[in-house]
Design a protein around this motif. Sequence first.
Motif, PDB file in Angstrom:
ATOM      1  N   ALA A 166      43.732 -29.200  45.614  1.00 24.85           N
ATOM      2  CA  ALA A 166      43.985 -28.029  44.768  1.00 24.85           C
ATOM      3  C   ALA A 166      44.497 -28.458  43.395  1.00 24.85           C
ATOM      4  O   ALA A 166      44.120 -27.888  42.364  1.00 24.85           O
ATOM      5  CB  ALA A 166      44.987 -27.105  45.447  1.00 24.85           C
ATOM      6  N   ILE A 179      41.675 -29.768  41.364  1.00 27.60           N
ATOM      7  CA  ILE A 179      40.884 -28.659  40.821  1.00 27.60           C
ATOM      8  C   ILE A 179      41.544 -28.127  39.559  1.00 27.60           C
ATOM      9  O   ILE A 179      40.882 -27.830  38.557  1.00 27.60           O
ATOM     10  CB  ILE A 179      40.728 -27.551  41.888  1.00 27.60           C
ATOM     11  CG1 ILE A 179      39.771 -28.016  42.991  1.00 27.60           C
ATOM     12  CG2 ILE A 179      40.231 -26.249  41.256  1.00 27.60           C
ATOM     13  CD1 ILE A 179      39.654 -27.073  44.160  1.00 27.60           C
ATOM     14  N   GLN A 180      42.865 -28.025  39.573  1.00 24.44           N
ATOM     15  CA  GLN A 180      43.590 -27.492  38.418  1.00 24.44           C
ATOM     16  C   GLN A 180      43.477 -28.420  37.212  1.00 24.44           C
ATOM     17  O   GLN A 180      43.302 -27.937  36.071  1.00 24.44           O
ATOM     18  CB  GLN A 180      45.060 -27.290  38.785  1.00 24.44           C
ATOM     19  CG  GLN A 180      45.928 -26.824  37.625  1.00 24.44           C
ATOM     20  CD  GLN A 180      47.330 -26.477  38.071  1.00 24.44           C
ATOM     21  OE1 GLN A 180      47.532 -25.531  38.817  1.00 24.44           O
ATOM     22  NE2 GLN A 180      48.309 -27.242  37.604  1.00 24.44           N
ATOM     23  N   LEU A 217      34.875 -22.834  40.496  1.00 23.17           N
ATOM     24  CA  LEU A 217      36.232 -23.233  40.850  1.00 23.17           C
ATOM     25  C   LEU A 217      37.234 -22.494  39.969  1.00 23.17           C
ATOM     26  O   LEU A 217      37.016 -22.323  38.768  1.00 23.17           O
ATOM     27  CB  LEU A 217      36.408 -24.740  40.674  1.00 23.17           C
ATOM     28  CG  LEU A 217      35.553 -25.636  41.568  1.00 23.17           C
ATOM     29  CD1 LEU A 217      35.778 -27.107  41.207  1.00 23.17           C
ATOM     30  CD2 LEU A 217      35.872 -25.401  43.035  1.00 23.17           C
ATOM     31  N   PRO A 218      38.334 -22.059  40.531  1.00 29.51           N
ATOM     32  CA  PRO A 218      39.356 -21.353  39.740  1.00 29.51           C
ATOM     33  C   PRO A 218      40.083 -22.300  38.796  1.00 29.51           C
ATOM     34  O   PRO A 218      39.937 -23.524  38.869  1.00 29.51           O
ATOM     35  CB  PRO A 218      40.304 -20.790  40.810  1.00 29.51           C
ATOM     36  CG  PRO A 218      40.134 -21.689  41.979  1.00 29.51           C
ATOM     37  CD  PRO A 218      38.698 -22.139  41.960  1.00 29.51           C
ATOM     38  N   GLU A 276      45.509 -20.321  42.449  1.00 30.32           N
ATOM     39  CA  GLU A 276      44.365 -19.423  42.594  1.00 30.32           C
ATOM     40  C   GLU A 276      43.392 -19.947  43.644  1.00 30.32           C
ATOM     41  O   GLU A 276      42.796 -19.169  44.399  1.00 30.32           O
ATOM     42  CB  GLU A 276      43.645 -19.272  41.251  1.00 30.32           C
ATOM     43  CG  GLU A 276      44.415 -18.460  40.219  1.00 30.32           C
ATOM     44  CD  GLU A 276      43.690 -18.395  38.890  1.00 30.32           C
ATOM     45  OE1 GLU A 276      42.501 -18.807  38.835  1.00 30.32           O
ATOM     46  OE2 GLU A 276      44.294 -17.950  37.910  1.00 30.32           O
ATOM     47  N   PHE A 277      43.221 -21.261  43.705  1.00 30.22           N
ATOM     48  CA  PHE A 277      42.321 -21.837  44.695  1.00 30.22           C
ATOM     49  C   PHE A 277      42.833 -21.607  46.115  1.00 30.22           C
ATOM     50  O   PHE A 277      42.062 -21.248  47.017  1.00 30.22           O
ATOM     51  CB  PHE A 277      42.151 -23.335  44.433  1.00 30.22           C
ATOM     52  CG  PHE A 277      41.311 -24.050  45.460  1.00 30.22           C
ATOM     53  CD1 PHE A 277      39.941 -23.844  45.521  1.00 30.22           C
ATOM     54  CD2 PHE A 277      41.891 -24.932  46.366  1.00 30.22           C
ATOM     55  CE1 PHE A 277      39.164 -24.505  46.478  1.00 30.22           C
ATOM     56  CE2 PHE A 277      41.125 -25.594  47.318  1.00 30.22           C
ATOM     57  CZ  PHE A 277      39.756 -25.375  47.372  1.00 30.22           C
ATOM     58  N   SER A 306      39.102 -17.057  45.850  1.00 31.40           N
ATOM     59  CA  SER A 306      38.391 -18.309  45.607  1.00 31.40           C
ATOM     60  C   SER A 306      37.523 -18.643  46.814  1.00 31.40           C
ATOM     61  O   SER A 306      37.640 -17.998  47.868  1.00 31.40           O
ATOM     62  CB  SER A 306      39.403 -19.446  45.359  1.00 31.40           C
ATOM     63  OG  SER A 306      39.924 -19.932  46.580  1.00 31.40           O
ATOM     64  N   PHE A 312      37.873 -20.928  48.849  1.00 32.17           N
ATOM     65  CA  PHE A 312      38.628 -21.711  49.824  1.00 32.17           C
ATOM     66  C   PHE A 312      38.525 -21.130  51.228  1.00 32.17           C
ATOM     67  O   PHE A 312      38.215 -21.831  52.199  1.00 32.17           O
ATOM     68  CB  PHE A 312      40.094 -21.799  49.375  1.00 32.17           C
ATOM     69  CG  PHE A 312      40.969 -22.646  50.270  1.00 32.17           C
ATOM     70  CD1 PHE A 312      40.689 -23.988  50.476  1.00 32.17           C
ATOM     71  CD2 PHE A 312      42.072 -22.098  50.910  1.00 32.17           C
ATOM     72  CE1 PHE A 312      41.496 -24.770  51.282  1.00 32.17           C
ATOM     73  CE2 PHE A 312      42.879 -22.865  51.718  1.00 32.17           C
ATOM     74  CZ  PHE A 312      42.590 -24.211  51.913  1.00 32.17           C
TER      75      PHE A 312
END
Length: 463
Positions: free
Chosen positions: A236, A239-240, A267-268, A273-274, A279, A281
Amino acid sequence: MTSWFASSGRAFAWHALAFFLVVGLLLAPALWNGYPLIYFDSEDYVEMAFSHQPIVWRTMTYAMMCSVARLTGTLWAMPVLQALLTAWVLHEAVTGFVGRARPLVLATVGLALAALTGLAWVTSQVLADVFAGVSILGIATLAFGEGLPRWRRRLLGVITAIAICVHMSHVAVAAGLLMVLWGMAGLARLIRRMPRPRLTVASGAIIAGILAVPATHYALTGRAYFSESGQVLQLALFIQNGVAKAYLDEVCPEGAALKLCEHKDELPRTADEFLWGDSPFDEMGGWRAMHDEAGVIVKDAMGRFPRMVLTAALENTLEQLQAIESGEDLVPMTWHFVKTELSHFPEEFRAFRFARQQRRPPLDFTDLNDLQVPVNVAAELALLVVLAVAWRRRDRSSCGLALIVLLALFGNAIVCGAISNPHDRYQNRVVWLALFSVAIAAVRLDQRFSRRPPLPRPPADLA
């Protein structure tokens, strides 16, 4: 004999008064609120205390501590227990680092911490956050505090171990401090000014706290593990910070068998958020289903993009060091905690529902942070000065305390910022240690406090 008992009785009374004053100060936000403060995570820990069923993204050790609320039938048991343990560790730290005039120093330091830091607010929450700082202070006191009787050192070791085991971030920071202590012990043989830590009880407390996590999980689930969510949390964060997108853009066209490839363009923006928002997920199976794939992505991405990973980690660490505001996400829980409250503490529902936290507009921490943030930043800078002065004066206790707190603040920022995800509450829960350390060092600089008077002798027939 009568005068000795009278003197001892007065001393005990002053100690007790100072101790319970600090307990009251630490409970002040909950008392003002009208009920313990509730965070989003509180629901999971309370539910696990009743069900004994693991939740994959939580550690069960703090849930077992919440069993105190189940056994007493009131959620007030949690902030009260936390305030008592925190006040005790503060008392032992003041005793170990100051000695003389302990009740006055304890009360003054307690008042300063309650007014100028977020310590009282984290103590008043049903959350393990308060023990992040408590575990660090316990380790520092065991390693560099002086004059504590053996039984009190051992009791402090037990409390420190409990404070370590209730959250995995505490375990990570404590493990780092264990290496620091042993490194300092080795350097002390080469550098005369280097403070030499007392290792036996401090090391035992850290190791016991670390091992308590898999031991608790094994006792409750039959499986010994630290965490089952670490890989997903790291994914996560990737991803950010964009690492996951760069990785997926490279491997997905090559035919990588990853479920996340189907969603790489949606992707967020943030890790939260993910995991918790709208999302892909949950569509991919959630925490358990994504565990193995997350591990593959994280490991391979670190190998392919090491510079990008290190840069993001450094940026997140620096961001976490600056994020020290109080009150993050202490929003009205009129929808989130209601079912748990009605199920397990129905007699307290009215107090929960009409607590200040649940009112509109929500709690505003702007004025509090306008005061506390500059004070805590100044305390962190002053701690560097304290370290330099203590080193020059060969004040090994002050030097050891300052060094441990500085390294712990930085270590907490790495663990929570670079490995997890920067949030104000992560650094706010430990930054109060800077003000405590500066205050203690200032008292020690006054020779009136640093010289300990001889203890009164008991009558000969009682010796």
